[in-house]
Design a protein around this motif. Structure first.
Motif, PDB file in Angstrom:
ATOM      1  N   SER A 114       0.810  -1.220   0.000  1.00  0.00           N
ATOM      2  CA  SER A 114       0.000   0.000   0.000  1.00  0.00           C
ATOM      3  C   SER A 114       0.839   1.265   0.000  1.00  0.00           C
ATOM      4  O   SER A 114       0.378   2.323  -0.426  1.00  0.00           O
ATOM      5  CB  SER A 114      -0.952   0.006   1.203  1.00  0.00           C
ATOM      6  OG  SER A 114      -0.236   0.033   2.422  1.00  0.00           O
ATOM      7  N   GLY A 115       2.077   1.162   0.462  1.00  0.00           N
ATOM      8  CA  GLY A 115       2.939   2.339   0.471  1.00  0.00           C
ATOM      9  C   GLY A 115       3.271   2.855  -0.918  1.00  0.00           C
ATOM     10  O   GLY A 115       3.683   4.006  -1.081  1.00  0.00           O
ATOM     11  N   TRP A 116       3.073   2.013  -1.938  1.00  0.00           N
ATOM     12  CA  TRP A 116       3.353   2.414  -3.315  1.00  0.00           C
ATOM     13  C   TRP A 116       2.195   3.175  -3.956  1.00  0.00           C
ATOM     14  O   TRP A 116       2.258   3.482  -5.154  1.00  0.00           O
ATOM     15  CB  TRP A 116       3.642   1.176  -4.170  1.00  0.00           C
ATOM     16  CG  TRP A 116       4.937   0.473  -3.895  1.00  0.00           C
ATOM     17  CD1 TRP A 116       5.106  -0.742  -3.307  1.00  0.00           C
ATOM     18  CD2 TRP A 116       6.256   0.924  -4.228  1.00  0.00           C
ATOM     19  NE1 TRP A 116       6.430  -1.074  -3.252  1.00  0.00           N
ATOM     20  CE2 TRP A 116       7.169  -0.060  -3.817  1.00  0.00           C
ATOM     21  CE3 TRP A 116       6.749   2.083  -4.844  1.00  0.00           C
ATOM     22  CZ2 TRP A 116       8.539   0.069  -3.991  1.00  0.00           C
ATOM     23  CZ3 TRP A 116       8.118   2.217  -5.020  1.00  0.00           C
ATOM     24  CH2 TRP A 116       8.998   1.219  -4.595  1.00  0.00           C
ATOM     25  N   LEU A 117       1.141   3.478  -3.207  1.00  0.00           N
ATOM     26  CA  LEU A 117      -0.067   4.051  -3.790  1.00  0.00           C
ATOM     27  C   LEU A 117       0.208   5.285  -4.633  1.00  0.00           C
ATOM     28  O   LEU A 117      -0.230   5.367  -5.794  1.00  0.00           O
ATOM     29  CB  LEU A 117      -1.077   4.386  -2.683  1.00  0.00           C
ATOM     30  CG  LEU A 117      -2.388   5.037  -3.143  1.00  0.00           C
ATOM     31  CD1 LEU A 117      -3.152   4.113  -4.083  1.00  0.00           C
ATOM     32  CD2 LEU A 117      -3.236   5.407  -1.931  1.00  0.00           C
ATOM     33  N   ALA A 118       0.899   6.268  -4.080  1.00  0.00           N
ATOM     34  CA  ALA A 118       1.130   7.514  -4.820  1.00  0.00           C
ATOM     35  C   ALA A 118       1.958   7.260  -6.075  1.00  0.00           C
ATOM     36  O   ALA A 118       1.653   7.794  -7.153  1.00  0.00           O
ATOM     37  CB  ALA A 118       1.817   8.546  -3.925  1.00  0.00           C
ATOM     38  N   VAL A 119       2.999   6.438  -5.965  1.00  0.00           N
ATOM     39  CA  VAL A 119       3.841   6.114  -7.117  1.00  0.00           C
ATOM     40  C   VAL A 119       3.022   5.400  -8.190  1.00  0.00           C
ATOM     41  O   VAL A 119       3.088   5.734  -9.383  1.00  0.00           O
ATOM     42  CB  VAL A 119       5.034   5.244  -6.677  1.00  0.00           C
ATOM     43  CG1 VAL A 119       5.754   4.650  -7.892  1.00  0.00           C
ATOM     44  CG2 VAL A 119       6.011   6.064  -5.838  1.00  0.00           C
ATOM     45  N   ALA A 120       2.216   4.426  -7.776  1.00  0.00           N
ATOM     46  CA  ALA A 120       1.419   3.661  -8.736  1.00  0.00           C
ATOM     47  C   ALA A 120       0.416   4.552  -9.458  1.00  0.00           C
ATOM     48  O   ALA A 120       0.220   4.420 -10.680  1.00  0.00           O
ATOM     49  CB  ALA A 120       0.692   2.523  -8.010  1.00  0.00           C
ATOM     50  N   LYS A 121      -0.211   5.456  -8.743  1.00  0.00           N
ATOM     51  CA  LYS A 121      -1.204   6.342  -9.371  1.00  0.00           C
ATOM     52  C   LYS A 121      -0.579   7.226 -10.437  1.00  0.00           C
ATOM     53  O   LYS A 121      -1.143   7.415 -11.521  1.00  0.00           O
ATOM     54  CB  LYS A 121      -1.886   7.205  -8.297  1.00  0.00           C
ATOM     55  CG  LYS A 121      -2.957   6.483  -7.515  1.00  0.00           C
ATOM     56  CD  LYS A 121      -3.690   7.458  -6.590  1.00  0.00           C
ATOM     57  CE  LYS A 121      -4.905   6.803  -5.948  1.00  0.00           C
ATOM     58  NZ  LYS A 121      -5.643   7.740  -5.077  1.00  0.00           N
ATOM     59  N   ILE A 122       0.603   7.775 -10.142  1.00  0.00           N
ATOM     60  CA  ILE A 122       1.275   8.632 -11.125  1.00  0.00           C
ATOM     61  C   ILE A 122       1.672   7.816 -12.347  1.00  0.00           C
ATOM     62  O   ILE A 122       1.467   8.223 -13.494  1.00  0.00           O
ATOM     63  CB  ILE A 122       2.502   9.327 -10.510  1.00  0.00           C
ATOM     64  CG1 ILE A 122       2.098  10.218  -9.338  1.00  0.00           C
ATOM     65  CG2 ILE A 122       3.225  10.164 -11.571  1.00  0.00           C
ATOM     66  CD1 ILE A 122       3.274  10.761  -8.536  1.00  0.00           C
ATOM     67  N   LEU A 123       2.233   6.634 -12.109  1.00  0.00           N
ATOM     68  CA  LEU A 123       2.638   5.775 -13.228  1.00  0.00           C
ATOM     69  C   LEU A 123       1.436   5.399 -14.093  1.00  0.00           C
ATOM     70  O   LEU A 123       1.513   5.435 -15.327  1.00  0.00           O
ATOM     71  CB  LEU A 123       3.311   4.510 -12.697  1.00  0.00           C
ATOM     72  CG  LEU A 123       4.739   4.673 -12.149  1.00  0.00           C
ATOM     73  CD1 LEU A 123       5.162   3.411 -11.411  1.00  0.00           C
ATOM     74  CD2 LEU A 123       5.730   4.998 -13.266  1.00  0.00           C
ATOM     75  N   GLN A 124       0.337   5.052 -13.473  1.00  0.00           N
ATOM     76  CA  GLN A 124      -0.855   4.689 -14.238  1.00  0.00           C
ATOM     77  C   GLN A 124      -1.371   5.870 -15.049  1.00  0.00           C
ATOM     78  O   GLN A 124      -1.762   5.717 -16.206  1.00  0.00           O
ATOM     79  CB  GLN A 124      -1.937   4.165 -13.297  1.00  0.00           C
ATOM     80  CG  GLN A 124      -1.633   2.779 -12.750  1.00  0.00           C
ATOM     81  CD  GLN A 124      -2.649   2.327 -11.723  1.00  0.00           C
ATOM     82  OE1 GLN A 124      -3.104   3.108 -10.886  1.00  0.00           O
ATOM     83  NE2 GLN A 124      -3.027   1.061 -11.782  1.00  0.00           N
ATOM     84  N   ALA A 125      -1.347   7.055 -14.447  1.00  0.00           N
ATOM     85  CA  ALA A 125      -1.782   8.250 -15.172  1.00  0.00           C
ATOM     86  C   ALA A 125      -0.888   8.530 -16.370  1.00  0.00           C
ATOM     87  O   ALA A 125      -1.334   9.112 -17.370  1.00  0.00           O
ATOM     88  CB  ALA A 125      -1.803   9.456 -14.230  1.00  0.00           C
ATOM     89  N   ASP A 126       0.373   8.099 -16.269  1.00  0.00           N
ATOM     90  CA  ASP A 126       1.325   8.288 -17.369  1.00  0.00           C
ATOM     91  C   ASP A 126       1.289   7.143 -18.376  1.00  0.00           C
ATOM     92  O   ASP A 126       2.115   7.094 -19.290  1.00  0.00           O
ATOM     93  CB  ASP A 126       2.748   8.448 -16.812  1.00  0.00           C
ATOM     94  CG  ASP A 126       2.955   9.776 -16.098  1.00  0.00           C
ATOM     95  OD1 ASP A 126       2.092  10.671 -16.232  1.00  0.00           O
ATOM     96  OD2 ASP A 126       3.983   9.931 -15.398  1.00  0.00           O
TER      97      ASP A 126
END
Length: 239
Positions: free
Chosen positions: A19-31
């Protein structure tokens, strides 16, 4: 936009979960990236390898494999998977053959003295010291919740020695956390240097991927773009 690798697998470290990867994952998905967050149990090195390799297998093409902390030990072996095109270490153990997380910590100890074993073969961080020693630069409420929901790491996982480091054959990136109290920053610099990793430093606690998600994503995306270019050169050379 220049063509690049589109798959990213994120591997958490000890005492934490995906769950700690949430912010990183969201940005990557948006990209436009396809992201998989491995929820390995930290019960043994073999089990953590199994979960990570399964996530890599499930991807439909080349992968950038990212590890934080103990996750670096995991990706060092799992990175030999043929789909892995690049490795990214975030304040992580980029171990050499014959090394374990334990030997790195013994050679140049971390600042924290809060790591404690229990009677079941697991290691924990004393909750009273978790915020200061592990996650000092994220919102305090988030760090305090991490402390009470921490995932203990088994002695097997912590002491398992790497045999075949993937960074010796795969392009590598490394983020040093200069205020890290869980891995000595000088050890991070040493591991990055010997891996010939493209390295950046951030003024961060151990959880640099949480406190610096934009910088983390930038490094991952740079690895994706450059690893793709390198793959193209290899294909051209073979042709």
């Amino acid at each position: 936009m220049t063509q690049q690798i589109k798959n990213v697998v994120l591997v958490h470290g000890a005492f934490a979960d995906g769950s700690g990867w949430l912010a990183v994952a969201k940005i990557l998905q948006a990209d436009g990236y396809k992201v998989s967050v491995v929820q390995h149990p930290e019960t043994s090195y073999a089990e953590d390898q199994k979960y990570t390799k399964a996530a890599i297998d499930a991807m439909d093409g080349p992968v950038v494999l990212v590890g934080h902390s103990y996750g670096g030990s995991v990706i060092t072996e799992a990175g030999n998977h043929p789909k892995v095109a690049a490795l990214v270490y975030i304040a992580a153990f980029a171990l050499d053959a014959g090394e374990s997380c334990a030997t790195i910590e013994q050679d140049l100890p971390q600042a924290s003295k809060a790591f404690k074993p229990d009677s079941n073969g697991n290691w924990w961080i004393d909750p009273e010291h978790f915020v200061a020693d592990f996650a000092a630069d994220i919102p305090r409420a988030d760090a305090e919740f991490m402390a009470i929901s921490q995932v203990p790491i088994s002695t097997d996982a912590f002491t398992h020695k790497v045999t075949s480091p993937a960074w010796k054959t795969k392009p590598t990136w490394y983020m040093v956390a200069t205020a890290d109290r869980s891995i000595n920053p000088d050890q991070e610099r040493m591991m990055a240097r010997r891996a010939k990793a493209k390295t950046i430093e951030v003024d961060s606690s151990h959880v640099a991927y949480m406190s610096h998600p934009k910088e983390t994503v930038k490094m991952i995306e740079e690895a994706a773009a450059n690893a793709y270019a390198n793959q193209g050169h290899r294909v051209a050379a073979r042709g």
